[in-house]
Write a protein that holds these residues in place. Structure first.
Motif, PDB file in Angstrom:
ATOM      1  N   GLY A 123       0.796  -1.215   0.000  1.00  0.00           N
ATOM      2  CA  GLY A 123       0.000   0.000   0.000  1.00  0.00           C
ATOM      3  C   GLY A 123       0.838   1.279   0.000  1.00  0.00           C
ATOM      4  N   ILE A 124       0.134   2.395   0.081  1.00  0.00           N
ATOM      5  CA  ILE A 124       0.794   3.701   0.126  1.00  0.00           C
ATOM      6  C   ILE A 124       1.214   4.034   1.549  1.00  0.00           C
ATOM      7  CG2 ILE A 124       0.541   6.172  -0.283  1.00  0.00           C
ATOM      8  CD1 ILE A 124       0.604   4.690  -2.845  1.00  0.00           C
ATOM      9  N   LEU A 125       0.257   3.936   2.462  1.00  0.00           N
ATOM     10  CA  LEU A 125       0.508   4.254   3.871  1.00  0.00           C
ATOM     11  C   LEU A 125       0.376   2.982   4.697  1.00  0.00           C
ATOM     12  CD1 LEU A 125      -1.532   7.573   4.166  1.00  0.00           C
ATOM     13  CD2 LEU A 125       0.957   7.359   4.130  1.00  0.00           C
ATOM     14  N   GLY A 126       1.428   2.177   4.707  1.00  0.00           N
ATOM     15  CA  GLY A 126       1.397   0.965   5.517  1.00  0.00           C
ATOM     16  C   GLY A 126       1.688   1.288   6.971  1.00  0.00           C
ATOM     17  N   SER A 127       1.472   0.329   7.838  1.00  0.00           N
ATOM     18  CA  SER A 127       1.725   0.546   9.259  1.00  0.00           C
ATOM     19  C   SER A 127       3.152   0.160   9.612  1.00  0.00           C
ATOM     20  CB  SER A 127       0.743  -0.281  10.099  1.00  0.00           C
ATOM     21  OG  SER A 127       0.916  -1.668   9.833  1.00  0.00           O
ATOM     22  N   ASN A 128       3.652   0.759  10.680  1.00  0.00           N
ATOM     23  CA  ASN A 128       4.967   0.430  11.239  1.00  0.00           C
ATOM     24  C   ASN A 128       6.082   0.454  10.195  1.00  0.00           C
ATOM     25  OD1 ASN A 128       6.771  -0.211  13.278  1.00  0.00           O
ATOM     26  ND2 ASN A 128       6.476  -2.424  13.065  1.00  0.00           N
ATOM     27  N   GLY A 129       6.115   1.529   9.415  1.00  0.00           N
ATOM     28  CA  GLY A 129       7.219   1.721   8.481  1.00  0.00           C
ATOM     29  C   GLY A 129       7.078   1.024   7.156  1.00  0.00           C
TER      30      GLY A 129
END
Length: 507
Positions: A216-222
């Protein structure tokens, strides 16, 4: 009042004039300095780490990171042209927002340069162990000598330790690379990367880019495009080194902006082309765990996954990404030469990063915020041997992805503070002569601030936590020592005797 301790631009310029460094660098040398530091750090080292975070989408990550760097560089250029002195973001903050915030920036820059040098040492180790020892001489280092304890069976990354200590020794005894040698090394890097692009782009396949955004574009935890952008932002630290060298630059009002923007532009183009060539030829999909989440870069879990034969040839598992890609597409000999080029390129990056840190220590010591012993010069070698030795103690036991993320936290904070300083100066001193004016400053500077904050919160949680912890330690040191010893706080302009700390290439 702590926040009242502001050292004006005029006072900073006067101090630098009394206790100055030799001006010997031109626009070409500054551009070479920037390219010398930038090319190598990201292209040779972080390609695998970025692919594990974003897959083929890391091409967009270079665009995101490059865009934030462009607006940050424009902010740097205006203040650097107004105040062509050593110290970079630390000095700029001191002149606008006062001593306390300047200390936090200088402390963050120490984190940036020291950890970045460690990360590049790890990257060099991968190329040395692969292209030079294994491919050329048939020597395979055992895991316990080629990896830190994060790797199953690892104990110490011996090549990384050796190269760090070797460069520390060279800097201590005064053996600095000349401008001519640096230009030769930069040429080798550019030729090697041009060859990589020319050989790989014709062999790209559209299927290797699918799925283009696996995390994705804005993944979690880096994770995701922005998370990878936050990691590879580390790759652009070279243009900060250009700003740090402003006090040793001839005609800095003209040459510093040229060096900043030219080195950044050249490197960004290479980054995108190389990323496209690497992914288009062999693919760049992340490795996922059983829970459907990509393994963390540099983690023991990823290391174990890469030991599985089916994954061994993946881009994300390579310690020498570009040489690995060339070998996979039938250019084994050229791949080995790429490894040799990296072997030449990365030590110069480590040297320049250590050079940048000594400049920060030098200026903070010149202001009385750190003990004078840190900028003491060896009577024979004529170098700041003590601070150089301290810098060289940092050796690489952590994986490159984590090291890069940690370094980025300090870098992003420093860049944000420069943008804030620019806006305050525009409001406070609108009539001060500005040899270079940032275009659309009231748009560019806020974009820099938003971009830096956004990338910071896209770092892994552990990396985000490092900056406040490191900053808290720094504040303890400041209030125990710097606050009482500050020359400005004691009503003194400067102290001590000038020292000879000429940069690489000035002798």
């Amino acid at each position: 009042m702590i926040f009242g301790r502001v050292k004006s631009l005029d006072a900073i310029l006067a101090t630098a004039e009394k206790k100055s460094l030799h001006r010997s660098l031109g626009a070409f040398q500054l551009t070479m300095l920037g390219i010398g530091c930038v090319i190598g750090t990201g292209i040779f080292v972080l390609t695998s780490a970025a692919a594990q975070k974003a897959g083929p989408g890391m091409i967009l990550s270079f665009v995101v990171a490059g865009a934030v760097c462009v607006v940050a560089a424009l902010c740097y250029a205006e203040i650097a042209a107004m105040a062509p002195v050593a110290g970079s973001a630390y000095t700029y903050t001191y002149s606008v927002m006062g001593e306390l915030l300047a200390w936090t920036v200088g402390w963050a820059l120490i984190l940036e340069y020291a950890v970045a040098a460690s990360a590049v040492s790890v990257g060099w180790s991968g190329y040395f162990a692969g292209s030079i020892l294994h491919e050329t001489f048939g020597i395979t280092l055992p895991t316990w000598l080629s990896h830190g304890p994060y790797m199953p069976g690892g104990f110490i990354n011996l090549p990384a330790v050796v190269i760090s200590l070797l460069i520390t020794w060279l800097l201590m005894i005064g053996t600095t690379e000349s401008a001519r040698v640096n230009a030769v090394l930069v040429t080798i890097k550019v030729v090697a990367l041009t060859a990589f692009v020319a050989l790989t782009l014709p062999k790209t396949h559209g299927a290797n880019f699918e799925p283009f955004l696996p995390t994705g574009i804005l993944g979690s935890n880096g994770l995701g495009v922005v998370g990878a952008a936050a990691t590879i932002f580390f790759a652009y630290v070279g243009f900060d080194a250009v700003s740090t060298a402003a006090e040793e630059t001839k005609d800095p009002q003209r040459n510093v902006p040229i060096g900043l923007i030219a080195s950044l532009g050249i490197c960004t183009v290479f980054y995108m082309l190389v990323a496209a060539g690497a992914i288009g030829t062999i693919g760049g999909q992340p490795l996922f765990g059983a829970d459907g989440v990509p393994f963390t870069t540099g983690s023991a879990e990823l290391a174990r996954a890469c030991l599985i034969p089916a994954n061994a040839q993946a881009l994300v598992c390579s310690n020498e990404a570009l040489a690995h890609v060339l070998r996979q597409v039938g250019y084994a000999n050229v791949g080995n030469w790429m490894g040799y080029a990296a072997g030449l390129a990365l030590p110069s990056v480590i040297l320049i990063l250590m050079f940048g840190q000594t400049r920060i220590f030098f200026v903070m010591s010149r202001d009385g915020l750190l003990p004078e012993v840190l900028s003491r010069v060896h009577p024979k070698w004529k170098t700041p041997h003590i601070v150089t030795a301290i810098t060289g103690v940092f050796v690489a036991f952590l994986p490159v992805g984590q090291l890069a993320d940690i370094a980025n936290a300090g870098t992003l904070y420093a860049f944000m503070m420069v943008a804030i300083a620019l806006l305050i100066l525009r409001k406070r001193e609108p009539n001060r002569h500005r040899p270079f004016r940032t275009p659309a400053a009231w748009i560019v500077a806020p974009l820099t601030i938003v971009g830096c904050i956004g990338l910071y919160f896209s770092l892994p949680y552990e990396a985000m936590a490092v900056l406040p912890i490191w900053g808290a330690v720094g504040l303890v040191i400041y209030f125990l020592y710097g606050y009482r010893k500050s020359y400005l706080g004691r009503g003194m302009a400067d102290g001590g005797e000038p020292i000879d700390m000429a940069p690489p290439g000035s002798h």
